[in-house]
Design a protein around this motif. Structure first.
Motif, PDB file in Angstrom:
ATOM      1  N   TRP A  70       0.819  -1.211   0.000  1.00  0.00           N
ATOM      2  CA  TRP A  70       0.000   0.000   0.000  1.00  0.00           C
ATOM      3  C   TRP A  70       0.849   1.257   0.000  1.00  0.00           C
ATOM      4  O   TRP A  70       0.409   2.309  -0.488  1.00  0.00           O
ATOM      5  N   GLN A  71       2.055   1.188   0.550  1.00  0.00           N
ATOM      6  CA  GLN A  71       2.947   2.341   0.494  1.00  0.00           C
ATOM      7  C   GLN A  71       3.239   2.716  -0.959  1.00  0.00           C
ATOM      8  O   GLN A  71       3.264   3.901  -1.312  1.00  0.00           O
ATOM      9  N   PHE A  72       3.451   1.703  -1.785  1.00  0.00           N
ATOM     10  CA  PHE A  72       3.667   1.963  -3.207  1.00  0.00           C
ATOM     11  C   PHE A  72       2.364   2.341  -3.902  1.00  0.00           C
ATOM     12  O   PHE A  72       2.297   3.312  -4.659  1.00  0.00           O
ATOM     13  N   THR A  73       1.323   1.574  -3.638  1.00  0.00           N
ATOM     14  CA  THR A  73       0.086   1.694  -4.400  1.00  0.00           C
ATOM     15  C   THR A  73      -0.615   3.027  -4.190  1.00  0.00           C
ATOM     16  O   THR A  73      -1.246   3.547  -5.122  1.00  0.00           O
ATOM     17  N   LYS A  74      -0.510   3.618  -3.014  1.00  0.00           N
ATOM     18  CA  LYS A  74      -1.209   4.890  -2.796  1.00  0.00           C
ATOM     19  C   LYS A  74      -0.642   6.006  -3.674  1.00  0.00           C
ATOM     20  O   LYS A  74      -1.366   6.936  -4.048  1.00  0.00           O
ATOM     21  N   TYR A  75       0.630   5.910  -4.007  1.00  0.00           N
ATOM     22  CA  TYR A  75       1.216   6.873  -4.947  1.00  0.00           C
ATOM     23  C   TYR A  75       0.987   6.425  -6.385  1.00  0.00           C
ATOM     24  O   TYR A  75       0.713   7.242  -7.272  1.00  0.00           O
ATOM     25  N   GLY A  76       1.086   5.122  -6.622  1.00  0.00           N
ATOM     26  CA  GLY A  76       0.909   4.597  -7.967  1.00  0.00           C
ATOM     27  C   GLY A  76      -0.476   4.870  -8.523  1.00  0.00           C
ATOM     28  O   GLY A  76      -0.623   5.193  -9.710  1.00  0.00           O
ATOM     29  N   LEU A  77      -1.498   4.764  -7.668  1.00  0.00           N
ATOM     30  CA  LEU A  77      -2.858   5.019  -8.131  1.00  0.00           C
ATOM     31  C   LEU A  77      -3.042   6.469  -8.555  1.00  0.00           C
ATOM     32  O   LEU A  77      -3.716   6.757  -9.556  1.00  0.00           O
ATOM     33  N   VAL A  78      -2.446   7.389  -7.810  1.00  0.00           N
ATOM     34  CA  VAL A  78      -2.550   8.815  -8.162  1.00  0.00           C
ATOM     35  C   VAL A  78      -1.892   9.070  -9.516  1.00  0.00           C
ATOM     36  O   VAL A  78      -2.474   9.701 -10.405  1.00  0.00           O
ATOM     37  N   VAL A  79      -0.678   8.577  -9.668  1.00  0.00           N
ATOM     38  CA  VAL A  79       0.052   8.799 -10.924  1.00  0.00           C
ATOM     39  C   VAL A  79      -0.658   8.120 -12.089  1.00  0.00           C
ATOM     40  O   VAL A  79      -0.761   8.688 -13.181  1.00  0.00           O
ATOM     41  N   THR A  80      -1.181   6.923 -11.869  1.00  0.00           N
ATOM     42  CA  THR A  80      -1.896   6.221 -12.937  1.00  0.00           C
ATOM     43  C   THR A  80      -3.140   6.988 -13.354  1.00  0.00           C
ATOM     44  O   THR A  80      -3.416   7.143 -14.554  1.00  0.00           O
ATOM     45  N   ALA A  81      -3.902   7.468 -12.381  1.00  0.00           N
ATOM     46  CA  ALA A  81      -5.124   8.213 -12.701  1.00  0.00           C
ATOM     47  C   ALA A  81      -4.808   9.466 -13.526  1.00  0.00           C
ATOM     48  O   ALA A  81      -5.480   9.750 -14.526  1.00  0.00           O
ATOM     49  N   VAL A  82      -3.767  10.198 -13.132  1.00  0.00           N
ATOM     50  CA  VAL A  82      -3.418  11.438 -13.847  1.00  0.00           C
ATOM     51  C   VAL A  82      -2.880  11.124 -15.241  1.00  0.00           C
ATOM     52  O   VAL A  82      -3.302  11.734 -16.238  1.00  0.00           O
ATOM     53  N   THR A  83      -1.953  10.172 -15.338  1.00  0.00           N
ATOM     54  CA  THR A  83      -1.327   9.898 -16.636  1.00  0.00           C
ATOM     55  C   THR A  83      -2.299   9.241 -17.610  1.00  0.00           C
ATOM     56  O   THR A  83      -2.279   9.547 -18.813  1.00  0.00           O
ATOM     57  N   VAL A  84      -3.152   8.346 -17.122  1.00  0.00           N
ATOM     58  CA  VAL A  84      -4.143   7.725 -17.998  1.00  0.00           C
ATOM     59  C   VAL A  84      -5.178   8.761 -18.438  1.00  0.00           C
ATOM     60  O   VAL A  84      -5.619   8.773 -19.597  1.00  0.00           O
ATOM     61  N   GLY A  85      -5.553   9.666 -17.541  1.00  0.00           N
ATOM     62  CA  GLY A  85      -6.474  10.744 -17.907  1.00  0.00           C
ATOM     63  C   GLY A  85      -5.895  11.630 -18.995  1.00  0.00           C
ATOM     64  O   GLY A  85      -6.579  11.989 -19.970  1.00  0.00           O
ATOM     65  N   LEU A  86      -4.629  12.010 -18.863  1.00  0.00           N
ATOM     66  CA  LEU A  86      -3.974  12.823 -19.892  1.00  0.00           C
ATOM     67  C   LEU A  86      -3.822  12.048 -21.190  1.00  0.00           C
ATOM     68  O   LEU A  86      -3.921  12.621 -22.286  1.00  0.00           O
ATOM     69  N   SER A  87      -3.585  10.738 -21.078  1.00  0.00           N
ATOM     70  CA  SER A  87      -3.480   9.908 -22.279  1.00  0.00           C
ATOM     71  C   SER A  87      -4.819   9.830 -23.011  1.00  0.00           C
ATOM     72  O   SER A  87      -4.858   9.816 -24.251  1.00  0.00           O
ATOM     73  N   ALA A  88      -5.910   9.778 -22.260  1.00  0.00           N
ATOM     74  CA  ALA A  88      -7.238   9.774 -22.877  1.00  0.00           C
ATOM     75  C   ALA A  88      -7.460  11.071 -23.658  1.00  0.00           C
ATOM     76  O   ALA A  88      -8.000  11.061 -24.776  1.00  0.00           O
ATOM     77  N   LEU A  89      -7.048  12.184 -23.064  1.00  0.00           N
ATOM     78  CA  LEU A  89      -7.147  13.479 -23.755  1.00  0.00           C
ATOM     79  C   LEU A  89      -6.293  13.472 -25.021  1.00  0.00           C
ATOM     80  O   LEU A  89      -6.713  13.954 -26.080  1.00  0.00           O
TER      81      LEU A  89
END
Length: 433
Positions: free
Chosen positions: A403-422
């Motif tokens: 969870w130490q990794f995942t709490k940061y990974g989820l944020v970065v994934t959400a932002v980067t995937v959102g920008l990729s969708a754009l």
């Protein structure tokens, strides 16, 4: 999924996953235990697990890791990583955020030229030494580098193993990836650096005394075996050249890494036992167990069912389908390793592209690639590089929890995937109209 084996395989995977994320038992024990149960319920067998490219252990990944771990183990004995640690701190003037930004940028660029697993194996030892010199917690820096490696690996054909699978199935070239994905990867790397400034703001404490002590060092004095360093760098250069020339030579990176490791051990004076002791055997065992479990899901049709459901939802709607492919791939690649996921999804994507009358460079292929590569950042086991760094961190007594990794990974994934969708919407539908 009408037979009991499919549901049993799904239950085994889910239970093992829960044990991994809750850390009730060690992740290696959970993965190997889950693999054993997959054999016990008949979801897989020896032929499927050890010999099948589709449902078995990905030996290319395993032996790539072995080869590069041996090379890195030899280079550690030369003082090279201490040299790079002192050099990087001096260039950043001892400022923690500058150090992180520099390491993130270097990791992203290097991952595009090589592959993300090789990159983190080379950069992680430097990072551990930098953090030791500046009395900084290593975990945030290692996490940032893993995230950067998966983003940078998106940029080229050789940057991430799923890209090679997509390229082979879709007939894409190295230059196709440069044109379509490299500009986006560069932007996402800058976005990651900005996110790191916010996510890890609590660790950027500047210790002037320690920084001054490092600034006073002469990095050249850290090299204590010049001959071994020359041998190691020469072999590493040959290996990296082999990686880059993969589209021309058609030699798997795993073979290149093993040949390089064997050559270095043969020409140098290092003892074989000492070098093999540097190999992260628990990490390799975890990979083997994870591949067997995912293979059980593939063999019993669980992954195929999910892929067909995604394909059915896409239909003939290219824009909605591309965005669904991007988002769905990101979610699924965060749960199962992105390599077997893409191997399973590639033929489904090919059918979708064919049904919509698309060609080799169809947007659906880029959506699959972006979703799989960037989605690998979502969890601690979403990509090979993540697992490797967690193993290195544990070995160096700086363990990183799921969870130490995942709490940061989820944020970065959400932002980067959102920008990729754009990006997908603008490039392939708005500007192409």
């Amino acid at each position: 999924m009408n037979d009991w084996q499919s549901w049993a395989a799904l239950a085994v995977f889910a239970c093992a996953y829960v044990l991994i994320i809750t850390e009730k038992v060690h992740r290696v024990a959970a993965a190997l235990g889950g693999a054993a149960l997959m054999f016990a319920i008949g979801a897989t067998d020896d032929r499927a697990a050890f010999y099948s490219e589709r449902t078995g252990i990905d030996w290319n990944v395993v032996f790539l890791l072995v080869g590069m771990m041996v090379i890195v183990g030899v280079l550690k004995k030369t003082g090279l990583f201490e040299y790079l640690a002192v050099w990087s701190v001096k260039r950043a003037r001892g400022r923690p955020f500058r150090v992180m930004a520099m390491l993130v940028a270097i990791t992203s660029v290097t991952s595009a030229l090589l592959d993300n697993v090789t990159t983190v194996l080379l950069v992680a030892p430097v990072t551990l030494l930098v953090c030791e010199r500046l009395a900084l917690p290593a975990a945030p820096f290692l996490i940032a580098e893993v995230l950067a490696s998966n983003i940078g690996g998106t940029a080229t054909l050789v940057g991430d193993p799923p890209n090679i699978i997509v390229a082979g199935r879709a007939g894409l070239t190295f230059n196709d990836f440069i044109v379509h994905l490299t500009p986006l990867a560069a932007v996402l790397t800058l976005v990651l650096i900005a996110l790191c400034r916010v996510m890890f703001r609590g660790v950027f404490t500047h210790d002037e005394e320690r920084a001054a002590a490092v600034m006073a060092l002469d990095e050249r004095e850290t090299i204590h075996d010049g001959r071994l360093l020359a041998q190691g760098l020469a072999v590493l250069a040959l290996v990296l050249a082999g990686f880059v020339l993969h589209p021309v030579l058609h030699v798997e990176p795993s073979i290149v890494a093993l040949l390089g490791a064997g050559l270095l051990v043969a020409v140098s004076s290092v003892r074989t036992g000492e070098v093999l002791a540097e190999v992260e055997w628990p990490t390799l065992a975890f990979f083997a167990g994870l591949f067997v479990m995912v293979g059980g899901l593939i063999g019993t049709g669980v992954v195929g069912e999910a892929s067909r459901a995604l394909a059915g939802a896409v239909g003939q709607r290219e824009l909605a389908g591309s965005l669904l492919m991007l988002g769905g791939s990101a979610v699924l690649s965060g749960v199962v390793d992105n390599i077997p996921y893409v191997a399973t999804m590639a033929p489904v994507t090919a059918d979708l592209v064919h049904s919509t009358g698309g060609g080799d460079g169809h947007v659906m292929w880029w959506a699959l690639t972006l979703g799989a590569d960037l989605g690998g950042n979502a969890t601690a086991i979403g990509a090979s590089a993540n697992v490797v760094v967690l193993g290195l961190a544990e070995r160096n007594r700086t363990p990183i929890g799921f969870w130490q990794f995942t709490k940061y990974g989820l944020v970065v994934t959400a932002v980067t995937v959102g920008l990729s969708a754009l990006y997908v919407w603008l490039r392939y539908f708005v500007l192409a109209a």
